[in-house]
Design a protein around this motif. Sequence first.
Motif, PDB file in Angstrom:
ATOM      1  N   SER A 173      -0.719  36.935  16.616  1.00  0.00           N
ATOM      2  CA  SER A 173       0.718  37.233  16.686  1.00  0.00           C
ATOM      3  C   SER A 173       1.041  38.564  16.014  1.00  0.00           C
ATOM      4  N   ARG A 174       0.263  38.890  14.983  1.00  0.00           N
ATOM      5  CA  ARG A 174       0.479  40.175  14.330  1.00  0.00           C
ATOM      6  C   ARG A 174       0.115  41.320  15.294  1.00  0.00           C
ATOM      7  N   ALA A 175      -1.040  41.169  15.926  1.00  0.00           N
ATOM      8  CA  ALA A 175      -1.478  42.188  16.890  1.00  0.00           C
ATOM      9  C   ALA A 175      -0.439  42.324  18.006  1.00  0.00           C
ATOM     10  N   TRP A 176       0.057  41.191  18.447  1.00  0.00           N
ATOM     11  CA  TRP A 176       1.054  41.185  19.526  1.00  0.00           C
ATOM     12  C   TRP A 176       2.330  41.918  19.100  1.00  0.00           C
ATOM     13  N   ALA A 177       2.769  41.646  17.853  1.00  0.00           N
ATOM     14  CA  ALA A 177       3.990  42.286  17.361  1.00  0.00           C
ATOM     15  C   ALA A 177       3.824  43.801  17.294  1.00  0.00           C
ATOM     16  N   ILE A 178       2.631  44.230  16.910  1.00  0.00           N
ATOM     17  CA  ILE A 178       2.363  45.685  16.836  1.00  0.00           C
ATOM     18  C   ILE A 178       2.406  46.291  18.238  1.00  0.00           C
ATOM     19  N   LYS A 179       1.802  45.581  19.186  1.00  0.00           N
ATOM     20  CA  LYS A 179       1.833  46.047  20.578  1.00  0.00           C
ATOM     21  C   LYS A 179       3.269  46.138  21.090  1.00  0.00           C
ATOM     22  N   GLU A 180       4.030  45.083  20.890  1.00  0.00           N
ATOM     23  CA  GLU A 180       5.405  45.050  21.402  1.00  0.00           C
ATOM     24  C   GLU A 180       6.245  46.161  20.790  1.00  0.00           C
ATOM     25  N   CYS A 181       6.004  46.408  19.524  1.00  0.00           N
ATOM     26  CA  CYS A 181       6.786  47.431  18.823  1.00  0.00           C
ATOM     27  C   CYS A 181       6.563  48.809  19.442  1.00  0.00           C
ATOM     28  N   LEU A 182       5.330  49.075  19.830  1.00  0.00           N
ATOM     29  CA  LEU A 182       5.004  50.411  20.356  1.00  0.00           C
ATOM     30  C   LEU A 182       5.831  50.760  21.589  1.00  0.00           C
ATOM     31  N   ARG A 183       6.275  49.759  22.319  1.00  0.00           N
ATOM     32  CA  ARG A 183       7.012  50.029  23.559  1.00  0.00           C
ATOM     33  C   ARG A 183       8.265  50.859  23.333  1.00  0.00           C
ATOM     34  N   ALA A 184       8.803  50.768  22.132  1.00  0.00           N
ATOM     35  CA  ALA A 184      10.015  51.541  21.834  1.00  0.00           C
ATOM     36  C   ALA A 184       9.762  53.046  21.890  1.00  0.00           C
ATOM     37  N   LEU A 185       8.493  53.420  21.773  1.00  0.00           N
ATOM     38  CA  LEU A 185       8.143  54.850  21.793  1.00  0.00           C
ATOM     39  C   LEU A 185       8.700  55.557  23.031  1.00  0.00           C
ATOM     40  N   TRP A 186       8.769  54.824  24.131  1.00  0.00           N
ATOM     41  CA  TRP A 186       9.185  55.447  25.395  1.00  0.00           C
ATOM     42  C   TRP A 186      10.709  55.454  25.582  1.00  0.00           C
ATOM     43  N   SER A 187      11.416  55.055  24.534  1.00  0.00           N
ATOM     44  CA  SER A 187      12.867  55.062  24.683  1.00  0.00           C
ATOM     45  C   SER A 187      13.494  56.305  24.059  1.00  0.00           C
ATOM     46  N   VAL A 215      -2.569  50.815  11.445  1.00  0.00           N
ATOM     47  CA  VAL A 215      -3.770  51.151  10.674  1.00  0.00           C
ATOM     48  C   VAL A 215      -3.963  50.177   9.513  1.00  0.00           C
ATOM     49  N   ARG A 216      -2.880  49.725   8.915  1.00  0.00           N
ATOM     50  CA  ARG A 216      -2.981  48.795   7.789  1.00  0.00           C
ATOM     51  C   ARG A 216      -3.175  47.339   8.223  1.00  0.00           C
ATOM     52  N   SER A 217      -3.189  47.114   9.521  1.00  0.00           N
ATOM     53  CA  SER A 217      -3.206  45.729  10.010  1.00  0.00           C
ATOM     54  C   SER A 217      -4.512  44.980   9.733  1.00  0.00           C
ATOM     55  N   LYS A 218      -5.569  45.732   9.441  1.00  0.00           N
ATOM     56  CA  LYS A 218      -6.907  45.147   9.219  1.00  0.00           C
ATOM     57  C   LYS A 218      -7.440  44.453  10.476  1.00  0.00           C
ATOM     58  N   LEU A 219      -6.838  44.741  11.614  1.00  0.00           N
ATOM     59  CA  LEU A 219      -7.337  44.158  12.862  1.00  0.00           C
ATOM     60  C   LEU A 219      -8.073  45.281  13.601  1.00  0.00           C
ATOM     61  N   LYS A 220      -9.389  45.131  13.663  1.00  0.00           N
ATOM     62  CA  LYS A 220     -10.217  46.238  14.153  1.00  0.00           C
ATOM     63  C   LYS A 220      -9.825  46.726  15.558  1.00  0.00           C
TER      64      LYS A 220
END
Length: 410
Positions: free
Chosen positions: A302-316, A335-340
């Motif tokens: 869910s953490r990885a998912w939240a990071i992915k979803e957040c990035l979508r705002a970049l295109w706004s 980078v701090r997520s510790k998820l490789k």
Amino acid sequence: MEDTELYREILGLKAPWSVTRVRLDMQEKQVNVWAGHEEGTRWPCPDCKALLATYDHVEERTWRHLDTCHLMTLLHARTPRVECPQHGVKRVRVSWAEPSSRFTLLFECKAIDVLKEADVEGTTRILHTSWDEAWHIQEKAVTRGLAAKVETVIPRLGVDEKAIAKGHKYFTLVCDIDRGTVEYVAEDRKKASLDGYFQGLSQRQLGGIKAIAMDMHEAYIQSTLEHVPEAKEKIVFDRYHVMGHMGKAVDLVRRQENKDLIKDGDESLVKTKYLWLYAEENLPEKHRERFDQIKNLNLKTSRAWAIKECLRALWSYTYTASARKFWESWNGWAVRSKLKPVIEAARTVRDHLYNILTYCKHKITNAVAEGLNSKIQKIKQMACGFRNKEHFKTAILFHCGGLQLYPATH
Ligand SMILES: [Zn+2]
């Protein structure tokens, strides 16, 4: 009305040609029509148009015409030849067919209409032609269309790769984003595949390119930098491909975590692959409840998912500077997520950031190319009969090339 006159009308024959004989052959379900010309007719040389007397005639030839009331209709004639002082003995052009075609122009037009709606196989059944005949009409239509193309500037291009067969065989497609047409098809997805397109353009056309959407594929980047003036400002890495990398990262996290959970007898993540890949607002309603439950379990996924979803705002963002600022804080989080897998995907984003942010200026994506992709997918399915890659290329240009396919009729 005499049947010869009727058929002259139907066939659209003009002086000096007229219908000399009509024979109905019910057994064969055929109408046979013979055309002849007036004595003493002078013909233009096919090369220089000089008017010349008839020299002789070639053997009788037959052209397939549009059916008359379901009866196959065949036109027969002996084509005259002229002797041109400059060009020698030449066969004259007949008005009802293209040189060396075995079909009349009207039949070819009809066949092109059918080919647009059906595949080659279906066309053979509807029009009672052989596979080779139907294919040849399609191929000729594409050749005709490509020859008729005028040099135009295409300001917004999409470059995309298309898997055409198992075992990593690819085509490179160049699309006109505004017209939604395929402009170029080449084998492979190497630098040379795209070089071929740019090398066929004039300086004016190259200079007129304003923006190019593409995947973060090194070969395409290099080719574009080499050929397109100021390419660095014009390349836009397609947002769907960028998000695709993030989606893959989420999935890698999920797979590992799922394995770990199952060891402890926890099946929370089993069969959830696709739930994490939807953009949140696109999640089908029936999955909503389950997804909300897992999302709140405080899992790595869910953490990885939240990071992915957040990035979508970049295109706004409208301004590059604000988009960059947003990215900086997002990147810190990733980078701090510790998820490789997330860290690696974030690195890919960072390394390509400049041409991800060019989106702010150009606002283009490869969505058109993706739409064409599904059309091409259909062509591929229709065409298990494609005997080679050239055929597949031809079919793509026939259906997606936006070409003027029809022969000129008089
Ligand atoms: Zn001549």
